[in-house]
Design an enzyme around this catalytic site. Sequence first.
Site, PDB file in Angstrom:
ATOM      1  N   TYR A   1      -6.983 -24.342 -53.821  1.00  0.00           N
ATOM      2  CA  TYR A   1      -6.474 -24.362 -55.182  1.00  0.00           C
ATOM      3  C   TYR A   1      -5.115 -23.681 -55.207  1.00  0.00           C
ATOM      4  O   TYR A   1      -4.941 -22.613 -54.623  1.00  0.00           O
ATOM      5  CB  TYR A   1      -7.431 -23.621 -56.118  1.00  0.00           C
ATOM      6  CG  TYR A   1      -6.964 -23.560 -57.557  1.00  0.00           C
ATOM      7  CD1 TYR A   1      -6.848 -24.726 -58.315  1.00  0.00           C
ATOM      8  CD2 TYR A   1      -6.642 -22.356 -58.161  1.00  0.00           C
ATOM      9  CE1 TYR A   1      -6.427 -24.676 -59.633  1.00  0.00           C
ATOM     10  CE2 TYR A   1      -6.225 -22.292 -59.482  1.00  0.00           C
ATOM     11  CZ  TYR A   1      -6.115 -23.462 -60.216  1.00  0.00           C
ATOM     12  OH  TYR A   1      -5.697 -23.411 -61.525  1.00  0.00           O
TER      13      TYR A   1
ATOM     14  N   ASP B   1       0.046 -19.685 -49.556  1.00  0.00           N
ATOM     15  CA  ASP B   1      -0.329 -19.281 -50.906  1.00  0.00           C
ATOM     16  C   ASP B   1      -1.227 -18.050 -50.811  1.00  0.00           C
ATOM     17  O   ASP B   1      -2.395 -18.146 -50.441  1.00  0.00           O
ATOM     18  CB  ASP B   1      -1.039 -20.443 -51.613  1.00  0.00           C
ATOM     19  CG  ASP B   1      -1.383 -20.113 -53.065  1.00  0.00           C
ATOM     20  OD1 ASP B   1      -1.291 -18.925 -53.454  1.00  0.00           O
ATOM     21  OD2 ASP B   1      -1.759 -21.043 -53.808  1.00  0.00           O
TER      22      ASP B   1
ATOM     23  N   LYS C   1      -1.958 -12.609 -59.197  1.00  0.00           N
ATOM     24  CA  LYS C   1      -3.133 -11.734 -59.323  1.00  0.00           C
ATOM     25  C   LYS C   1      -2.808 -10.252 -59.092  1.00  0.00           C
ATOM     26  O   LYS C   1      -2.290  -9.616 -60.007  1.00  0.00           O
ATOM     27  CB  LYS C   1      -4.259 -12.282 -58.448  1.00  0.00           C
ATOM     28  CG  LYS C   1      -4.636 -13.705 -58.921  1.00  0.00           C
ATOM     29  CD  LYS C   1      -5.893 -14.309 -58.359  1.00  0.00           C
ATOM     30  CE  LYS C   1      -6.262 -15.571 -59.131  1.00  0.00           C
ATOM     31  NZ  LYS C   1      -6.126 -16.813 -58.419  1.00  0.00           N
TER      32      LYS C   1
HETATM   33  C1  LIG Z   1      -5.404 -18.100 -58.872  1.00  0.00           C
HETATM   34  C2  LIG Z   1      -4.674 -18.887 -57.868  1.00  0.00           C
HETATM   35  C3  LIG Z   1      -3.543 -19.652 -58.206  1.00  0.00           C
HETATM   36  C4  LIG Z   1      -3.086 -19.841 -59.617  1.00  0.00           C
HETATM   37  O1  LIG Z   1      -2.656 -18.678 -60.210  1.00  0.00           O
HETATM   38  P1  LIG Z   1      -2.569 -18.607 -61.831  1.00  0.00           P
HETATM   39  O2  LIG Z   1      -1.936 -17.294 -62.104  1.00  0.00           O
HETATM   40  O3  LIG Z   1      -3.990 -18.712 -62.309  1.00  0.00           O
HETATM   41  O4  LIG Z   1      -1.743 -19.759 -62.264  1.00  0.00           O
HETATM   42  C5  LIG Z   1      -2.842 -20.269 -57.194  1.00  0.00           C
HETATM   43  N1  LIG Z   1      -3.232 -20.161 -55.914  1.00  0.00           N
HETATM   44  C6  LIG Z   1      -4.316 -19.449 -55.549  1.00  0.00           C
HETATM   45  C7  LIG Z   1      -4.693 -19.355 -54.108  1.00  0.00           C
HETATM   46  C8  LIG Z   1      -5.094 -18.807 -56.518  1.00  0.00           C
HETATM   47  O5  LIG Z   1      -6.188 -18.142 -56.158  1.00  0.00           O
END
Ligand SMILES: *Cc1c(COP(=O)(O)O)cnc(C)c1O
Length: 434
Positions: free
Chosen positions: A145, A240, A272
């Site tokens: 994701y 990511d 995060k």
């Molecule tokens: C949570 C998450 C996102 C998206 O971040 P948001 O602040 O919710 O837009 C992207 N990549 C990873 C790996 C994530 O866990």
Amino acid sequence: MTPRNESERWHERAQSSIPGGVSSPVRAFSAVGGTPMYMKSGAGSRVTDIDGNSYVDFIGSWGPMIMGHAHPEVVHRVTEVAADSSSFGAPHQHEVLLAEEIIRRVAPVERVRFVSSGTEAVMTALRLARAATGRNLIVKFAGCYHGHMDSLLVQAGSGVATLAMANSPGVPPGHVEDTIVVPYNDPVALRHVFDEHSDRIAAVITESSAANMGVVPPTTEFADALFHLAGKHGALVILDEVMTGFRVSSAGWWGLVDGPAGRVPDLLTFGKVIGGGFPLAAVGGRKDVMELLAPTGPVYQAGTLSGNPVASIAGLTTLQLCQRDVYDHLDSYAHQAGEIVSEALTKEGVAHRLQRAGNLFSVFFTADEVHNFDDSKAQDTKAFARFFHSLLDHGVSIPPSAFEAWFVSAAHNQDDLQILSDALVPAARAAAGH
Ligand SMILES: *Cc1c(COP(=O)(O)O)cnc(C)c1O
């Protein structure tokens, strides 16, 4: 536990102003049934709902609350900064200090651009990769994701997996036709994609360790192949680290695994933890690529609230608190918690797999090891739903989806472990269907 009457009343009321009553779908209990708790307060490892029930919290706002809820130092600095105005739309010192802290921790990062969400960070990283290479194709992995942007909302793990949508309506076919989806942990499939599309691939994007289809760490062979193939074919690697960054080590998964193995990404995305509970995220990486961004370069990117002072000080304070002792605690605590969960399930004969990526862990309700999204989807989600509700009824809050990691914080202690341990007795029985 008192009945969650007030939560139910508010959730009912919310339906007529907010779709599904939630501002982000993972918060709804769609996958497990029932009504989400409406939260009132949190302190350390505990959260309290509006009915007055207290829970040991293993969600931690899905990662940001690494120091625990309402950490006194974070609250203090945030209030102090907010009192001097929460936004100027002009440069300020806190964002510079935060950028420097990130650069100090993560060696491949030479420049940082702040945004307000992980989604935005990824969007910017893709635009940069395309601009830097003059190519269009993006390779992503099934079950990873990267936020809810159009082009990556294909086989995107937890949120969409939980709702059983392969893709999302409203995403025009043209927006995904430059995205190639490859099975995770499959170096052979990746090699084929590079053989076929070689000089058209701008970037490979991967969760540094997958944690949005449950926790599925990359095999060494896969990670090596990914960096090697990208390098060989002139594509960038975007790591990511929105979930893993500054969580699984002081320099994230890169610091824990890829760095020591000599694997160097071109761009990284963070979110995060770096906002310490406020909307803040970032893209960072190689100077030459990052300086393609306006105003030093031609790639346009902007944000009214980007690098917001309050969010910046929350993130900076959180990172300053996240020192060696905190990571040692998170590691050992997550280890113990995972063991306790697994032992309880084993005792009741519940087929499961405990998987870890540093201090992130998740429990799959399946007998076989999970290497990819297909393995993860083979879970017994009904058993998970029974397990989830039983834990909740005994004061333990975990993510309401079988496809999510558990998050521990610096504030989790032995009392919390005891509450978890006690709650697991009936929860494991519920999972077993007894
Ligand atoms: C949570 C998450 C996102 C998206 O971040 P948001 O602040 O919710 O837009 C992207 N990549 C990873 C790996 C994530 O866990």
